[in-house]
Design a protein around this motif. Structure first.
Motif, PDB file in Angstrom:
ATOM      1  N   LEU A 166       0.824  -1.209   0.000  1.00  0.00           N
ATOM      2  CA  LEU A 166       0.000   0.000   0.000  1.00  0.00           C
ATOM      3  C   LEU A 166       0.855   1.255   0.000  1.00  0.00           C
ATOM      4  O   LEU A 166       0.484   2.278  -0.579  1.00  0.00           O
ATOM      5  N   GLU A 167       2.017   1.178   0.626  1.00  0.00           N
ATOM      6  CA  GLU A 167       2.941   2.303   0.607  1.00  0.00           C
ATOM      7  C   GLU A 167       3.580   2.453  -0.774  1.00  0.00           C
ATOM      8  O   GLU A 167       3.733   3.563  -1.292  1.00  0.00           O
ATOM      9  N   ILE A 168       3.922   1.327  -1.398  1.00  0.00           N
ATOM     10  CA  ILE A 168       4.480   1.354  -2.753  1.00  0.00           C
ATOM     11  C   ILE A 168       3.481   1.970  -3.725  1.00  0.00           C
ATOM     12  O   ILE A 168       3.847   2.762  -4.602  1.00  0.00           O
ATOM     13  N   ALA A 169       2.205   1.625  -3.553  1.00  0.00           N
ATOM     14  CA  ALA A 169       1.164   2.113  -4.462  1.00  0.00           C
ATOM     15  C   ALA A 169       0.812   3.576  -4.217  1.00  0.00           C
ATOM     16  O   ALA A 169       0.120   4.194  -5.029  1.00  0.00           O
ATOM     17  N   GLY A 170       1.266   4.122  -3.097  1.00  0.00           N
ATOM     18  CA  GLY A 170       0.959   5.513  -2.797  1.00  0.00           C
ATOM     19  C   GLY A 170      -0.349   5.707  -2.060  1.00  0.00           C
ATOM     20  O   GLY A 170      -0.874   6.830  -1.990  1.00  0.00           O
TER      21      GLY A 170
END
Length: 210
Positions: free
Chosen positions: A192-196
């Motif tokens: 979820l952090e990678i996806a923004g």
């Protein structure tokens, strides 16, 4: 109580850091003895008054699995409508469950009035029974991660829509539906952090002193 060796403490912190909510699985089966080991770890969780209120349901029946998949699709579509257009597009791009690929489906429930524990510690806070079942999930999750097994908690479901399909006893409350299997990927950073979608906050933002 003696402390564990320093190397173990370092590895334990690394285990906490690298635990992930897995949504992409390989179809390879999880050996039964390994699954039993994960459940034994869950069964060693702390529980209020030694009530041991967790109850585990292996969901192997294709019709029951399909009912869960259908409910996830319905709830996921409804959830995407809550957001504005940009956030909704990002939401719809996310893979939020591995229900179709994961070889093991496990429903964790809580017995709402267990004989074990004789009511100790839950007269004023009965919700600690559910909290105890969540502790069991965390035990299972961390043990699985240490062994290279992935776990994903599917929360985009309305439990009451699935109680009949699961044929649960009346006194069992729904806690968490888990997908378990071998992960297809092991990202250093939460997906979820990678996806923004969001980011991890510093501890100071969550700490209050009185």
């Amino acid at each position: 109580m003696p402390a564990f060796p320093t190397n173990f403490q370092i590895q334990l912190q690394e285990l906490f850091r690298l635990r992930r909510d897995v949504r992409r699985f390989r179809p390879d089966p999880v050996p039964e003895d390994l699954l039993t080991e994960l459940l034994e770890a869950a069964h060693h969780a702390p529980s209020v008054g030694l009530s041991q209120p967790w109850r585990f349901v292996r969901v192997d029946d294709p019709a029951r699995r399909q009912a869960v998949i259908a409910e996830f699709q319905r709830a996921n579509d409804a959830a995407s409508a809550v957001y504005d257009s940009d956030r909704a597009r990002l939401y719809r791009s996310l893979k939020l469950a591995g229900l179709k690929e994961a070889p093991v489906h496990l429903l964790v429930c809580v017995e709402t009035d267990p004989d074990s524990g004789h009511g100790l510690g839950r007269q004023t806070q009965p919700e600690t029974l559910r909290d105890s079942a969540v502790c069991a999930i965390q035990n299972l999750w961390l043990t699985a991660r240490a062994k290279g097994v992935g776990v994903g908690w599917v929360s985009i479901l309305e439990p009451e829509r699935l109680r009949e399909a699961m044929d649960l006893p009346a006194t069992w409350g729904w806690v968490g539906y888990l997908c378990i299997g071998w992960p297809l990927e092991e990202p250093e950073i939460p997906v979820l952090e990678i996806a923004g979608w969001d980011h991890r906050n510093p501890l100071a933002k969550h700490l209050l002193q009185r």
